[in-house]
Design a protein around this motif. Structure first.
Motif, mmCIF file in Angstrom:
data_model
loop_
_atom_site.group_PDB
_atom_site.id
_atom_site.type_symbol
_atom_site.label_atom_id
_atom_site.label_comp_id
_atom_site.label_asym_id
_atom_site.label_seq_id
_atom_site.Cartn_x
_atom_site.Cartn_y
_atom_site.Cartn_z
ATOM 1 N N TYR A 78 9.588 -1.865 1.700
ATOM 2 C CA TYR A 78 8.873 -1.274 2.975
ATOM 3 C C TYR A 78 8.747 -2.240 4.228
ATOM 4 O O TYR A 78 9.118 -1.797 5.385
ATOM 5 C CB TYR A 78 7.308 -1.140 2.772
ATOM 6 N N THR A 79 9.130 -3.616 3.705
ATOM 7 C CA THR A 79 8.991 -4.552 4.652
ATOM 8 C C THR A 79 10.354 -4.444 5.552
ATOM 9 O O THR A 79 10.492 -4.984 6.571
ATOM 10 C CB THR A 79 8.703 -5.952 4.073
ATOM 11 N N ALA A 80 11.528 -4.192 4.787
ATOM 12 C CA ALA A 80 12.873 -4.419 5.393
ATOM 13 C C ALA A 80 12.999 -3.249 6.558
ATOM 14 O O ALA A 80 13.211 -3.655 7.597
ATOM 15 C CB ALA A 80 14.041 -4.069 4.306
ATOM 16 N N PRO A 81 12.606 -2.089 6.196
ATOM 17 C CA PRO A 81 12.738 -0.826 7.210
ATOM 18 C C PRO A 81 11.815 -1.465 8.454
ATOM 19 O O PRO A 81 11.956 -1.093 9.498
ATOM 20 C CB PRO A 81 12.372 0.244 6.678
ATOM 21 N N ALA B 118 0.752 -1.137 -0.017
ATOM 22 C CA ALA B 118 -0.140 0.071 0.115
ATOM 23 C C ALA B 118 0.833 1.116 0.228
ATOM 24 O O ALA B 118 0.570 2.277 -0.602
ATOM 25 C CB ALA B 118 -0.827 -0.146 1.268
ATOM 26 N N GLU B 119 1.959 1.174 0.648
ATOM 27 C CA GLU B 119 2.929 2.420 0.633
ATOM 28 C C GLU B 119 3.372 2.610 -0.576
ATOM 29 O O GLU B 119 3.596 3.819 -0.876
ATOM 30 C CB GLU B 119 4.002 2.223 1.566
ATOM 31 N N ASP B 120 3.813 1.508 -1.324
ATOM 32 C CA ASP B 120 4.347 1.662 -2.581
ATOM 33 C C ASP B 120 3.169 2.445 -3.527
ATOM 34 O O ASP B 120 3.561 3.135 -4.363
ATOM 35 C CB ASP B 120 4.778 0.225 -3.246
ATOM 36 N N ALA B 121 1.971 1.947 -3.367
ATOM 37 C CA ALA B 121 1.062 2.239 -4.341
ATOM 38 C C ALA B 121 0.781 3.603 -3.947
ATOM 39 O O ALA B 121 0.571 4.723 -4.919
ATOM 40 C CB ALA B 121 -0.362 1.766 -3.920
#
Lengths: 387, 314
Positions: free
Chosen positions: A193-196, A130-133
């Motif tokens: 997003y999932t890494a941070p 969702a953050e990418d979108a």
């Protein structure tokens, strides 16, 4: 503190680290588990998959068509035309679409008139992409805003008709985009997003669960025995607290390196990353010290530490972006250091911000670190000081 | 090295809220002497030694160890004390050698000196062969011995042992007591708290009986027994004219009473051991054939009961 006492503090810290390092479960919980989560979440929701965005164009103007075209041009986005806003919301709710965009009627006219227009975006907050979108949509709107601003400037300064200026600006954007493609500019890693998120989450998990060591030292009588030697209270406190900070920093740096090397995450400004890692680790260590002095048993510290870290992670945007939740939840989230750390990382990773641009996030994290460490140190002194 | 006692504490007082945990306790311990603090659980033993080791501030009173004042703010002065707490205060995940190296560093040891000293104390407590094993894998007795070893690293002038044999098997207990005896023989001043009177009787040159936070009596075992008027009981199992033998015994110096109880004569004497030779001579004179002689001295349990009106393990 004298050099002698610092050496004693270092001995205590090393003993605590050695004790933790000898436990194989720690390696699973602190390294294997977050990597598995990153790979799983990134793999399921991100790797190799396009973000399917439903678009409702209620305007049917040249500018609204241009906005849709800009969105469709992204490597990461697949645009589906949807006929009404209700259908977009239903599709997102049913996971048929990751996100939806509703371009309202009058969008183009209002922009050309120099006014603003509200584009409605719908996200599934449970999806890490969702953050990418959101980032893609922001990018599109910013690009189109820049094109219109350029056309209006040409009209004002050179008398170039607005439609002509707009056409030229769009041509320049298209040329720039083609150049980007030819230069093979990498799109963000699906793990961006999932890494941070996992860096922040596990920084707190490690520090809070590490507080069990405090309780164990106290319960075994080790703290008391240390004080029976020529070791000052300050040295004992330092020796007990430092391993929490070290463990949290090492954990965060390891995950950053894993994200960078294996998952191809572009972390952005290295100094910004280091500052965020250190400040988040200090805040987490302060929380760990507090928990370590309040918990009555190592089991209790672990039982409280893990859900507390996960709760702070959820509220702080480690599970979903705070940009796509309501203002109330966003405010609540920012009562916790995790939210400020995530804001900082998102700015570094997605917007390639510099250290100055994340100044507020850094300052807030620093305040959290000072407050939590001070409170933790006070409580620890109360626990350690002979009575 | 200082002249006079290694430990001098005087008028120690500690209050927790309304409860007076230690009330005016004072005693001394000299080099090569083992001083036992004997009392039931909750008597104030641990609080007293906590003040002596600077782990708890005194509300009143003073502690001097090897000529230096000790209080909760003392740091350097603690180098003269080796403290062995009641619980096994060692990292269970680390080996005995790692634990000892750690505590050695807290005592300011390093390098070759630290390695040598760790080896020595492991030898002293008989754990050299298991030095590399984790503490969590040790038996209860081995853990206790490792616990003692950590208190010896700094060559202390005063060794403080807080109930070091609680919860260990008889064999390990004996091993621990032998270690303490050898340390005392080597010249260490030992302060030993226990609620086992057998340990106090075996180890301690002098004993302080503590109850309700007060030192109610102090002295050698004999002095304590004498303090409460204790008498030895001697039982002589024999064949022959036991009535005549009992009558003759009553006339012996130091014998307060003698009774014929059928298969034996039972006597009460101020010092049972001193009447043994006259008893044998009296038995010969009466033509009585002796089978066995038992001397039962009054124990510290009886002394404690007499002084406090309570059993030691109440």
């Amino acid at each position: 503190m004298t050099g002698d006492q610092l050496r004693r503090a270092a001995a205590i810290a090393l003993a605590n680290l050695r004790r933790v390092g000898g436990d194989r479960r720690v390696y699973f919980g602190a390294l294997v588990l977050p990597m598995m989560i990153m790979l799983l979440v990134g793999g399921v929701f991100g790797a190799g998959k396009k973000i399917v965005v439903g678009v409702v164009d209620e305007d049917h103007s040249a500018l609204s068509a241009r906005a849709v075209a800009l969105l469709a041009r992204s490597d990461q986005v697949s645009v589906r035309t949807v006929h009404d806003a209700g259908a977009v919301k239903r599709s997102v709710r049913r996971n048929l679409l990751l996100a939806g965009v509703v371009i309202p009627a009058g969008y183009g006219a209002r922009l050309l008139a120099g006014g603003g227009a509200t584009v409605t975006a719908v996200y599934d907050v449970g999806q890490p992409q969702a953050e990418d979108a959101r980032a893609q949509l922001s990018n599109v709107l910013a690009t189109q805003g820049a094109e219109i601003a350029a056309a209006r400037y040409a009209l004002a300064t050179r008398g170039v008709p607005l439609a002509t200026g707009l056409g030229r600006a769009e041509a320049m954007t298209n040329a720039a985009f083609a150049a980007d493609r030819n230069s093979k500019v990498q799109s963000p890693s699906p793990y961006a997003y999932t890494a941070p998120s996992n860096v922040v989450l596990f920084t707190f998990v490690v520090a809070l669960t590490g507080s069990a060591g405090f309780v164990q030292s106290r319960r075994l009588g080790l703290t008391r025995r240390m004080l029976s030697t020529p070791t000052s209270t300050g040295a004992v406190m330092l020796g007990e607290a430092v391993p929490l900070v070290v463990a949290a920093v090492v954990e965060a740096l390891l995950l950053v390196v894993v994200g960078w090397v294996i998952l191809r995450v572009d972390w952005g400004n290295p100094l910004g990353v280091i500052v965020l890692v250190v400040l988040a680790a200090l805040a987490a260590a302060g929380g760990g010290m507090l928990l370590g002095t309040l918990a009555r048993s190592p089991e209790q510290a672990g039982a409280i530490g893990i859900p507390a870290a996960i709760g702070m992670g959820m509220l702080g945007g480690c599970m979903w972006s705070l940009d796509i939740v309501g203002p109330a939840m966003r405010t609540v989230g920012h009562l916790f250091p995790t939210a400020w750390a995530m804001d900082g990382y998102v700015a570094l990773v997605f917007r390639h911000a510099g250290l100055a641009a994340i100044g507020w996030d850094v300052a807030a994290l620093a305040v959290f670190a000072v407050v939590l460490l001070s409170a933790g140190a006070l409580m620890l002194r109360r626990t350690v000081t002979p009575r | 090295m200082t002249d006079g006692p290694v430990l001098t504490c005087d008028g120690l007082l500690k209050r927790y809220g309304d409860r007076l945990a230690v009330d005016g306790v004072g005693f001394t311990v000299s080099e090569g002497e083992c001083y036992g603090l004997l009392g039931p659980n909750g008597a104030g033993k641990t609080t007293t030694i906590s003040m002596i080791c600077g782990l708890v501030p005194c509300d009143a009173g003073s502690v001097w160890v090897a000529g230096r004042s000790i209080n909760a703010r003392s740091v350097a002065a603690k180098a003269a004390i080796g403290y062995v707490p009641q619980e096994v205060a060692l990292y269970p995940e680390l080996s005995a050698a790692e634990n000892l190296r750690f505590f050695g560093r807290l005592y300011g040891l390093s390098g070759a000196e630290l390695a040598r000293r760790v080896g020595e104390v492991l030898e002293t407590v008989g754990l050299t062969d298991r030095a590399g094993d984790r503490i969590e894998g040790y038996s209860g007795g081995m853990k206790r011995r490792a616990n003692i070893a950590a208190g010896l690293l700094n060559h202390p002038r005063l060794l403080v042992l807080d109930e070091p044999t609680v919860g260990v098997d008889p064999q390990s207990r004996n091993s621990i007591l032998e270690t303490v005896e050898s340390l005392r023989s080597a010249g260490l001043a030992v302060l030993y708290t226990t609620h086992y009177m057998e340990e106090a009787e075996r180890l301690c040159d002098r004993i302080g009986i503590i109850d309700g936070g007060k030192l109610v009596a102090e002295g050698t075992r004999r002095q304590l027994v004498d303090l409460v008027g204790g008498r030895d009981r001697v039982r002589v199992a024999a064949d022959g004219d036991l009535a005549a033998f009992a009558q003759r015994c009553r006339a012996l110096p130091g014998v307060e009473s003698a009774e014929d109880v059928g298969d034996a004569v039972e006597l009460v004497a101020a010092d049972g051991r001193r009447v043994l030779r006259p008893l044998i001579e009296a038995a010969d004179a009466c033509g009585v054939e002796m089978w066995s002689v038992e001397v039962a001295e009054p124990d510290l349990e009886a002394v404690f009961l007499s002084l406090t009106g309570r059993e030691l393990r109440d």
